[in-house]
Write a protein that holds these residues in place. Structure first.
Motif, PDB file in Angstrom:
ATOM      1  N   ALA A  91       5.314 -16.516  -1.654  1.00 26.98           N
ATOM      2  CA  ALA A  91       6.519 -15.693  -1.680  1.00 26.98           C
ATOM      3  C   ALA A  91       7.782 -15.860  -0.605  1.00 26.98           C
ATOM      4  CB  ALA A  91       6.072 -14.139  -1.542  1.00 26.98           C
ATOM      5  N   TYR A 112       2.937 -13.490  -8.199  1.00 25.31           N
ATOM      6  CA  TYR A 112       2.659 -14.452  -7.018  1.00 25.31           C
ATOM      7  C   TYR A 112       1.406 -14.714  -6.997  1.00 25.31           C
ATOM      8  CZ  TYR A 112       7.495 -13.366  -5.726  1.00 25.31           C
ATOM      9  OH  TYR A 112       8.823 -13.392  -5.755  1.00 25.31           O
ATOM     10  N   ARG A 113       0.465 -13.673  -7.123  1.00 24.43           N
ATOM     11  CA  ARG A 113      -1.005 -13.840  -7.102  1.00 24.43           C
ATOM     12  C   ARG A 113      -1.763 -14.878  -7.977  1.00 24.43           C
ATOM     13  NH1 ARG A 113      -4.408 -10.101  -4.219  1.00 24.43           N
ATOM     14  NH2 ARG A 113      -3.331  -8.867  -3.149  1.00 24.43           N
ATOM     15  N   VAL A 159       1.068  -1.100  -0.026  1.00 26.58           N
ATOM     16  CA  VAL A 159      -0.171   0.008   0.069  1.00 26.58           C
ATOM     17  C   VAL A 159       0.735   1.257  -0.146  1.00 26.58           C
ATOM     18  CG1 VAL A 159      -2.022  -0.883   0.949  1.00 26.58           C
ATOM     19  CG2 VAL A 159      -0.359   0.013   2.426  1.00 26.58           C
ATOM     20  N   GLY A 205       7.841  -3.901  -7.188  1.00 25.54           N
ATOM     21  CA  GLY A 205       8.102  -5.080  -6.227  1.00 25.54           C
ATOM     22  C   GLY A 205       8.903  -4.855  -4.824  1.00 25.54           C
ATOM     23  N   ARG A 206       8.797  -5.976  -4.037  1.00 28.17           N
ATOM     24  CA  ARG A 206       9.775  -5.458  -2.673  1.00 28.17           C
ATOM     25  C   ARG A 206      11.111  -5.660  -2.933  1.00 28.17           C
ATOM     26  NH1 ARG A 206       5.161  -7.162   1.043  1.00 28.17           N
ATOM     27  NH2 ARG A 206       3.624  -6.294  -0.278  1.00 28.17           N
ATOM     28  N   SER A 235       5.252  -7.328  -9.883  1.00 29.05           N
ATOM     29  CA  SER A 235       5.616  -8.648  -9.423  1.00 29.05           C
ATOM     30  C   SER A 235       4.607  -9.391  -8.569  1.00 29.05           C
ATOM     31  CB  SER A 235       7.041  -8.564  -8.802  1.00 29.05           C
ATOM     32  OG  SER A 235       7.075  -7.696  -7.911  1.00 29.05           O
ATOM     33  N   GLY A 236       3.879  -8.661  -7.852  1.00 27.27           N
ATOM     34  CA  GLY A 236       2.721  -9.149  -6.862  1.00 27.27           C
ATOM     35  C   GLY A 236       1.747  -9.984  -7.556  1.00 27.27           C
ATOM     36  N   ARG A 296      -4.742   0.408   4.042  1.00 24.54           N
ATOM     37  CA  ARG A 296      -5.401  -0.851   3.745  1.00 24.54           C
ATOM     38  C   ARG A 296      -6.821  -1.069   4.388  1.00 24.54           C
ATOM     39  NH1 ARG A 296      -3.263  -4.107   0.717  1.00 24.54           N
ATOM     40  NH2 ARG A 296      -1.822  -5.823   1.761  1.00 24.54           N
TER      41      ARG A 296
HETATM   42  N1  CDP Z   1       8.186  -8.730  -5.169  1.00 25.78           N
HETATM   43  C1  CDP Z   1       7.149  -9.124  -4.503  1.00 25.78           C
HETATM   44  C2  CDP Z   1       5.911  -8.955  -4.979  1.00 25.78           C
HETATM   45  C3  CDP Z   1       4.925  -9.566  -3.927  1.00 25.78           C
HETATM   46  N2  CDP Z   1       5.193 -10.350  -2.906  1.00 25.78           N
HETATM   47  C4  CDP Z   1       4.221 -11.046  -2.064  1.00 25.78           C
HETATM   48  O1  CDP Z   1       3.112 -11.346  -2.915  1.00 25.78           O
HETATM   49  C5  CDP Z   1       1.769 -10.694  -2.254  1.00 25.78           C
HETATM   50  C6  CDP Z   1       0.885 -10.102  -3.198  1.00 25.78           C
HETATM   51  O2  CDP Z   1       1.485  -9.107  -3.832  1.00 25.78           O
HETATM   52  P1  CDP Z   1       0.785  -7.544  -4.035  1.00 25.78           P
HETATM   53  O3  CDP Z   1       1.956  -6.601  -4.457  1.00 25.78           O
HETATM   54  O4  CDP Z   1      -0.467  -7.742  -4.778  1.00 25.78           O
HETATM   55  O5  CDP Z   1       0.686  -7.287  -2.600  1.00 25.78           O
HETATM   56  P2  CDP Z   1      -0.124  -6.215  -1.685  1.00 25.78           P
HETATM   57  O6  CDP Z   1       0.476  -5.048  -1.812  1.00 25.78           O
HETATM   58  O7  CDP Z   1      -1.727  -6.277  -1.988  1.00 25.78           O
HETATM   59  O8  CDP Z   1       0.377  -6.830  -0.343  1.00 25.78           O
HETATM   60  C7  CDP Z   1       2.496  -9.501  -1.233  1.00 25.78           C
HETATM   61  O9  CDP Z   1       1.596  -9.347  -0.067  1.00 25.78           O
HETATM   62  C8  CDP Z   1       3.830 -10.073  -0.937  1.00 25.78           C
HETATM   63  O10 CDP Z   1       3.537 -11.092   0.183  1.00 25.78           O
HETATM   64  C9  CDP Z   1       6.461 -10.496  -2.671  1.00 25.78           C
HETATM   65  O11 CDP Z   1       6.873 -11.232  -1.671  1.00 25.78           O
HETATM   66  N3  CDP Z   1       7.566  -9.769  -3.337  1.00 25.78           N
END
Ligand code: CDP
Ligand code: ADP
Length: 256
Positions: A94, A35-36, A10, A120-121, A31-32, A148
């Protein structure tokens, strides 16, 4: 040119990244979403089984970037409660380093040419370490929880208590602090979005202004600029102050 945007959840990676890509005529990769997508596609499989699937599927995905980039976007059309559920499963996925490795390899292969904004993170550290511009978005803890809360309430009609969101955030995002901490050591631009609107964060003019400043500053051996509000002006070059707490905006170091 390739641009990375790192940050915990967020902080606005997706909304800002999408706008930036549109303004530049670039392709945005969140990148999220990968994972989704994989957690949804293989909902009933264990992480180990998904890992095996991804290793076999990797080549085929890399060969068809346009098809798969569209395919990953399917996640956006999920119904609201599935979307929330999907976040938890994606977060579990992840935590598996082999799966992270494959997902990062896929995005790396997609972005071997220029013209991408990747969010991404660990985008600036593990996904595109040679990105031309690296941005990290941060926000303080209250802002994380408030955004959130609003997202749940406005988008999903759910009134999830502040404390539950905070607990969930601390539990699920804790493993990502290290990525952001590492990213702040190498990146070119840190934006604390705490008191900024999405428009303020996304303003390309502003970004360009700071990037110009950056090129002047790089002559002074400083490779990072921080802007935004509510910083503590520590003026330190030591990263010891750069703990998880400071990354939440409580005591952010200012590099000048
Ligand atoms: N580069 C990334 C992208 C996502 N993620 C994981 O994947 C989940 C879903 O990605 P998202 O970008 O939609 O995440 P949120 O911002 O909604 O939590 C995240 O909550 C992270 O736990 C990660 O670990 N590393
Ligand atoms: N600067 C901001 N001010 C207010 N709300 C924001 C800001 N940045 C993001 N948001 C809101 O936070 C939520 C998550 O944004 P998103 O871009 O998906 O974050 P991320 O990709 O970092 O998880 C969205 O509802 C978005 O509108």
């Amino acid at each position: 040119m390739n641009i990375t945007i790192d940050g915990l959840c967020v902080v606005g990676k997706s909304v800002v990244g999408r706008r930036l890509a549109k303004q530049l005529g670039y392709i945005f990769i969140d990148s999220g979403l990968l994972y989704r997508y994989f957690s949804l596609t293989y909902f009933y499989l264990t992480n180990e089984q998904i890992q095996t699937k991804l290793i076999t599927q990797k080549k085929e995905i890399i060969k068809n970037p346009l098809f798969y980039l569209k395919e990953f976007n399917i996640v956006y059309n999920l119904d609201k409660s599935t979307y929330i559920l999907n976040r938890k499963r994606a977060a579990q996925l992840a935590k598996n380093n082999e799966i992270r490795k494959v997902i990062n390899e896929i995005i790396k292969a997609f972005t071997s040419s220029k013209g991408f904004v990747v969010a991404g993170r660990d985008a600036s550290i593990n996904i595109i370490p040679d990105a031309d511009i690296k941005i990290v978005l941060t926000a303080d803890l209250t802002t994380h929880v408030a955004r959130r809360y609003l997202e749940n309430y406005d988008d999903y009609g759910k009134n999830i208590p502040y404390f539950d969101i905070k607990k969930d955030f601390l539990l699920h995002d804790l493993h990502s602090y290290k990525f952001i901490e590492d990213a702040t050591k190498v990146l070119t631009l840190v934006i604390n979005t705490t008191r900024m609107t999405i428009d303020q964060v996304s303003l390309l003019d502003q970004l360009e202004f700071y990037l110009c400043k950056l090129s002047v500053k790089s002559e002074r051996a400083s490779n990072r600029i921080l802007f935004g509000h509510s910083f503590s002006f520590h003026n330190t070059n030591s990263h010891s102050a750069n703990s998880a707490t400071s990354l939440m905006g409580v005591g952010y170091p200012w590099y000048s």
